[in-house]
Design an enzyme around this catalytic site. Structure first.
Site, PDB file in Angstrom:
ATOM      1  N   LYS A 192      93.997 -46.041  36.312  1.00 26.05           N
ATOM      2  CA  LYS A 192      93.197 -46.958  35.491  1.00 26.05           C
ATOM      3  C   LYS A 192      91.878 -46.276  35.149  1.00 26.05           C
ATOM      4  CE  LYS A 192      91.412 -51.628  35.127  1.00 26.05           C
ATOM      5  NZ  LYS A 192      90.223 -51.170  34.382  1.00 26.05           N
ATOM      6  N   ASP A 198      88.102 -46.172  33.682  1.00 29.06           N
ATOM      7  CA  ASP A 198      86.957 -47.088  33.632  1.00 29.06           C
ATOM      8  C   ASP A 198      86.050 -46.683  32.482  1.00 29.06           C
ATOM      9  OD1 ASP A 198      85.179 -49.056  34.241  1.00 29.06           O
ATOM     10  OD2 ASP A 198      84.356 -48.101  36.028  1.00 29.06           O
ATOM     11  N   GLU A 258      89.163 -46.523  40.146  1.00 28.50           N
ATOM     12  CA  GLU A 258      89.073 -47.975  40.004  1.00 28.50           C
ATOM     13  C   GLU A 258      90.373 -48.677  40.379  1.00 28.50           C
ATOM     14  OE1 GLU A 258      87.575 -51.317  36.751  1.00 28.50           O
ATOM     15  OE2 GLU A 258      88.334 -49.400  36.053  1.00 28.50           O
TER      16      GLU A 258
END
Length: 350
Positions: A66, A68, A208
């Protein structure tokens, strides 16, 4: 569609310095038959990831890191390149390095879906560094430090790919953006791993979280569950409705007062007093002082609170919720921009 057999899962980040790699793909057959051309969309509403507590299981799910940053789509058109935010704003001029990289692609038309990020010294995406490179919320700087991590291909060589399976879209994307590149547009690589082990490893490395995607799903705009996100630390956007002064804290901000949406109203969900550095604290105080009002936007029972109009949305990391609906162990990450499609967190219930 016949799918190639899956290879055995490999541990992600098992070796501290080992780069991430997607599984190899067959090259596209140049002799494939020509298909009727599709009109190129001016804009595509993005597919959004649904938050889940644990990674989904099964061979039909694939995983990525993921990122960010800011969600963007890069449109490569016969007349040039356009870079659009999640909310549809044209930010081409703000990402000159990404624009230059897109112009070098050997393709006449394409729409890439991905995330603009700035990496820290350890190679991890850092949202605050990205904001600083753009001049903060409402800033007008051009970010030469931002990279584009491409994770989907929605239109390619005159063909709309949204009804194709993710496996097919990724096949074409990896031909266009090879794995392991060091350019300003890079591939967000699929990772062969067990979801739980991948999440644990990502968290240990200060990332994250992870994204899981259905490999046989078409590209659907909105938050329908074909993509899900699993975070190491919870992070959501909350409205700033006031602050408490301090004689010792940077810029005199002791604590920001936060609210979430509940139906058509804002409800107080607690405050945050950590995560500020000297630079963003003074920039934040300047913005807040221009929004001071005598009418609180949410019911806040805090003596000496300074109330502000609900115009600023803050990204907040937190560990959990208290029984009375307040944030626990909250930390300020930065301000979200309306152009990035910022949405205030919504609490459920009556």
């Amino acid at each position: 569609m016949t799918k190639p057999p899956r290879k055995p899962s490999k541990p992600l980040l098992g070796e501290a310095d080992a780069p991430l790699r997607s599984r190899p793909r067959r090259r596209r057959d140049p002799a494939q038959p020509n298909l009727p051309l599709d009109a190129m969309p001016a804009r595509i509403e993005p597919c959004l990831a649904l938050l889940m507590a644990k990674p989904p299981k099964g061979d039909n799910w694939v995983y990525e890191i993921k990122w960010d940053g800011y969600r963007l789509s890069v449109h490569i058109e016969p007349t040039g390149v356009r870079i659009l935010t999640r909310g549809g704003h044209d930010w081409t001029s703000r990402f000159p390095a990404i624009e230059r990289a897109a112009k070098e692609f050997p393709v006449a038309t394409a729409i890439l879906d991905g995330e603009a990020v700035v990496l820290d010294e350890q190679g991890r995406p850092d949202f605050s560094l990205l904001q600083q490179s753009l001049g903060g919320r409402g800033g007008k700087k051009r970010s030469s430090a931002a990279l584009f991590m491409a994770f989907d291909l929605l239109y390619f060589d005159g063909h709309d790919l949204r009804n194709s399976e993710l496996d097919t879209r990724r096949h074409l994307l990896e031909d266009l953006v090879p794995a392991g590149g060091e350019d300003d547009i890079r591939l967000s690589e699929e990772i062969e791993a067990d979801g739980d082990q991948l999440l644990e490893s990502a968290c240990e490395h200060g990332l994250e979280g992870i994204i899981a995607k259905r490999r046989d799903a078409p590209y659907s705009s909105g938050r329908l569950g074909d993509w899900v996100k699993i975070k190491c630390v919870r992070s959501e956007s909350f409205m700033i409705v006031g602050y408490e002064r301090s004689t010792v804290a940077r810029a005199g901000i002791g604590r920001l007062l936060l609210a979430a949406r509940k139906g058509k109203k804002l409800v107080y969900v607690g405050g945050v007093g950590t995560g500020f550095n000297e630079r963003n604290a003074y920039e934040l105080r300047e913005k807040l002082d221009g929004l001071i009002t005598s009418t609180p936007a949410a019911a806040v029972d805090r003596k000496g609170a300074v109330f502000v109009k609900p115009k600023l949305i803050a990204e907040i990391e937190y560990r959990a919720w208290t029984d009375d609906g307040k944030l626990r162990h909250a930390s300020y990450k930065g301000l979200r921009d309306v152009a990035d499609g910022a949405e205030t967190y919504e609490v459920k219930g009556k």
